[in-house]
Motif scaffolding. Structure first.
Motif, PDB file in Angstrom:
ATOM      1  N   ASP A   1       0.811  -1.217   0.000  1.00 39.93           N
ATOM      2  CA  ASP A   1       0.000   0.000   0.000  1.00 39.93           C
ATOM      3  C   ASP A   1       0.847   1.273   0.000  1.00 39.93           C
ATOM      4  N   ARG A   2       2.147   1.096  -0.182  1.00 39.16           N
ATOM      5  CA  ARG A   2       3.054   2.254  -0.293  1.00 39.16           C
ATOM      6  C   ARG A   2       3.971   2.111  -1.502  1.00 39.16           C
ATOM      7  N   ALA A   3       3.490   1.389  -2.525  1.00 37.31           N
ATOM      8  CA  ALA A   3       4.323   1.053  -3.685  1.00 37.31           C
ATOM      9  C   ALA A   3       4.761   2.263  -4.491  1.00 37.31           C
ATOM     10  N   LEU A   4       4.007   3.358  -4.413  1.00 39.91           N
ATOM     11  CA  LEU A   4       4.346   4.553  -5.196  1.00 39.91           C
ATOM     12  C   LEU A   4       5.240   5.535  -4.448  1.00 39.91           C
ATOM     13  N   GLU A   5       5.650   5.166  -3.258  1.00 36.06           N
ATOM     14  CA  GLU A   5       6.379   6.098  -2.381  1.00 36.06           C
ATOM     15  C   GLU A   5       7.533   6.793  -3.096  1.00 36.06           C
ATOM     16  N   PHE A   6       8.315   6.044  -3.852  1.00 35.26           N
ATOM     17  CA  PHE A   6       9.464   6.627  -4.558  1.00 35.26           C
ATOM     18  C   PHE A   6       9.417   6.300  -6.045  1.00 35.26           C
ATOM     19  N   ALA A   7       8.222   5.999  -6.570  1.00 32.05           N
ATOM     20  CA  ALA A   7       8.106   5.476  -7.931  1.00 32.05           C
ATOM     21  C   ALA A   7       7.886   6.548  -8.987  1.00 32.05           C
ATOM     22  N   ILE A   8       7.269   7.689  -8.608  1.00 31.87           N
ATOM     23  CA  ILE A   8       6.919   8.710  -9.597  1.00 31.87           C
ATOM     24  C   ILE A   8       8.120   9.608  -9.847  1.00 31.87           C
ATOM     25  N   LEU A   9       8.606   9.600 -11.087  1.00 31.67           N
ATOM     26  CA  LEU A   9       9.837  10.318 -11.418  1.00 31.67           C
ATOM     27  C   LEU A   9       9.595  11.710 -12.002  1.00 31.67           C
ATOM     28  N   THR A  10       8.472  11.919 -12.657  1.00 29.16           N
ATOM     29  CA  THR A  10       8.212  13.222 -13.276  1.00 29.16           C
ATOM     30  C   THR A  10       8.028  14.287 -12.195  1.00 29.16           C
ATOM     31  N   GLN A  11       8.767  15.353 -12.312  1.00 32.48           N
ATOM     32  CA  GLN A  11       8.707  16.427 -11.325  1.00 32.48           C
ATOM     33  C   GLN A  11       7.339  17.133 -11.388  1.00 32.48           C
ATOM     34  N   PRO A  12       6.841  17.629 -10.253  1.00 28.77           N
ATOM     35  CA  PRO A  12       5.497  18.236 -10.207  1.00 28.77           C
ATOM     36  C   PRO A  12       5.249  19.283 -11.280  1.00 28.77           C
ATOM     37  N   ASP A  13       6.214  20.153 -11.548  1.00 25.49           N
ATOM     38  CA  ASP A  13       6.012  21.227 -12.520  1.00 25.49           C
ATOM     39  C   ASP A  13       5.906  20.710 -13.952  1.00 25.49           C
ATOM     40  N   ASN A  14       6.366  19.469 -14.170  1.00 23.63           N
ATOM     41  CA  ASN A  14       6.383  18.919 -15.524  1.00 23.63           C
ATOM     42  C   ASN A  14       5.286  17.881 -15.770  1.00 23.63           C
ATOM     43  N   ARG A  15       4.430  17.697 -14.795  1.00 24.74           N
ATOM     44  CA  ARG A  15       3.385  16.690 -14.941  1.00 24.74           C
ATOM     45  C   ARG A  15       2.239  17.201 -15.803  1.00 24.74           C
ATOM     46  N   ASP A  16       1.748  16.338 -16.656  1.00 19.04           N
ATOM     47  CA  ASP A  16       0.609  16.664 -17.517  1.00 19.04           C
ATOM     48  C   ASP A  16      -0.654  16.702 -16.664  1.00 19.04           C
ATOM     49  N   PRO A  17      -1.337  17.863 -16.593  1.00 24.87           N
ATOM     50  CA  PRO A  17      -2.528  17.977 -15.743  1.00 24.87           C
ATOM     51  C   PRO A  17      -3.612  16.955 -16.078  1.00 24.87           C
ATOM     52  N   GLU A  18      -3.738  16.603 -17.356  1.00 22.60           N
ATOM     53  CA  GLU A  18      -4.752  15.630 -17.745  1.00 22.60           C
ATOM     54  C   GLU A  18      -4.401  14.246 -17.209  1.00 22.60           C
ATOM     55  N   MET A  19      -3.117  13.887 -17.265  1.00 23.83           N
ATOM     56  CA  MET A  19      -2.678  12.610 -16.699  1.00 23.83           C
ATOM     57  C   MET A  19      -2.901  12.594 -15.192  1.00 23.83           C
ATOM     58  N   VAL A  20      -2.573  13.671 -14.528  1.00 25.30           N
ATOM     59  CA  VAL A  20      -2.757  13.766 -13.078  1.00 25.30           C
ATOM     60  C   VAL A  20      -4.233  13.610 -12.728  1.00 25.30           C
ATOM     61  N   ARG A  21      -5.098  14.214 -13.548  1.00 26.40           N
ATOM     62  CA  ARG A  21      -6.543  14.095 -13.299  1.00 26.40           C
ATOM     63  C   ARG A  21      -6.985  12.633 -13.385  1.00 26.40           C
ATOM     64  N   LYS A  22      -6.496  11.922 -14.403  1.00 25.56           N
ATOM     65  CA  LYS A  22      -6.887  10.517 -14.580  1.00 25.56           C
ATOM     66  C   LYS A  22      -6.359   9.624 -13.457  1.00 25.56           C
ATOM     67  N   LEU A  23      -5.290  10.066 -12.810  1.00 25.51           N
ATOM     68  CA  LEU A  23      -4.652   9.269 -11.757  1.00 25.51           C
ATOM     69  C   LEU A  23      -5.194   9.601 -10.363  1.00 25.51           C
TER      70      LEU A  23
END
Length: 290
Positions: free
Chosen positions: A260-282
């Protein structure tokens, strides 16, 4: 502590579960499309249960057309914390006979026509699936199976093929002899990978229906015999599922294995570079981290 919510994904032959209090079918919308079917929800022994027939009622989805991302996303939206997969499989081992259950702990993924991740361009993540199932849930599944009088084998490698055709004899012998697989099916991948990305504890229960095509005394897969065994396995599976709430309990501590903590260090894209549409779907799958 949090509330336990048990999710069940039922494979071929298992289209419902019995005994739920306050049972109803509910529709869940997801940004990944429609799930396989509505979700059968209710409580059993004071624990909330969520059931989904993987192929849909009436068996309308092929292994390749199952909307795996929508299914897992919807489970997350419904609050599921612990997800059990039941699926029909062939066996590569004499001792894993038709009618037996195998608590799978490893996979070989040979599928190729399916979307295998929630993440992608605009939000990149890499989770570990070195140990793709949760030992805590596997313990519960094994205990429930034994209490139900099912012959159960703890540990096994599941070869996930694309299908929908069954294996050739050459493939069956290679998977068994060179690759060391124990059972073969068509649906646990990418399901197990997506469950890990969604930070869900996941256990795989393989219900053996046949010996695939390698066995010299059984020849090629006989669909008529498979269906007979399938129906018996579905009844056993319902009995196993009914015992899970009593084993897991209504309150849930964090997973000792970190599922239940698998994503703790898994997301590599920096916050400022994240696609808002992808973030919405997630939002459901990765909302804890995003």
């Amino acid at each position: 502590m949090s509330d336990t919510v048990i999710g069940i994904i039922g494979g071929s032959g298992l289209y419902d579960i019995s005994g739920l209090e306050g049972a109803e079918w509910v529709q869940v919308d997801t940004p990944w499309g429609a799930p396989s079917d509505q979700f059968f929800t209710g409580t059993l022994d004071g624990v909330k249960m969520v059931f989904l027939p993987r192929h849909g009622r009436g068996h309308v989805h092929t292994p390749s057309s199952v909307p795996y991302r929508a299914n897992i996303d919807a489970m997350k939206r419904l609050g599921v914390t612990d997800l059990f997969s039941l699926s029909a499989t062939g066996s590569f081992r004499e001792e894993m006979a038709p009618g037996d259950f195998v608590i799978v702990d490893q996979f070989i993924d040979r599928t190729f026509a399916r979307e295998k991740s929630f993440f992608g361009p605009g939000c990149v993540a890499h989770v570990s699936v070195a140990h793709p199932t949760c030992p805590r849930l596997s313990d519960a599944a094994e205990t429930a199976a034994k209490a139900q009088g099912i012959t159960v084998h703890r540990g096994g490698t599941y070869l996930a093929m694309e299908g929908p055709q069954f294996s050739t004899l050459a493939e069956s012998k290679m998977y068994r002899e060179q690759w060391g697989a124990d059972v073969i099916g068509m649906t646990n991948m990418p399901e197990a990978k997506l469950a890990r990305e969604a930070e869900l504890c996941y256990a795989s229960i393989a219900m053996v229906t046949d010996y695939d095509s390698w066995h010299p005394d059984h020849g090629e897969v006989d669909v008529t015999k498979i269906i007979q065994t399938l129906m018996g396995n579905a009844d056993k599976g319902r009995g196993l599922v009914a015992r899970l709430p009593g084993l897991l309990g209504a309150e849930r501590a964090p997973c000792p294995h970190g599922c239940d903590r698998a994503l703790e260090f898994a997301i590599l894209t920096q916050p400022d570079n994240r696609d808002p549409e992808m973030v919405r779907k997630l939002d459901a799958v990765a909302g804890r981290m995003l």
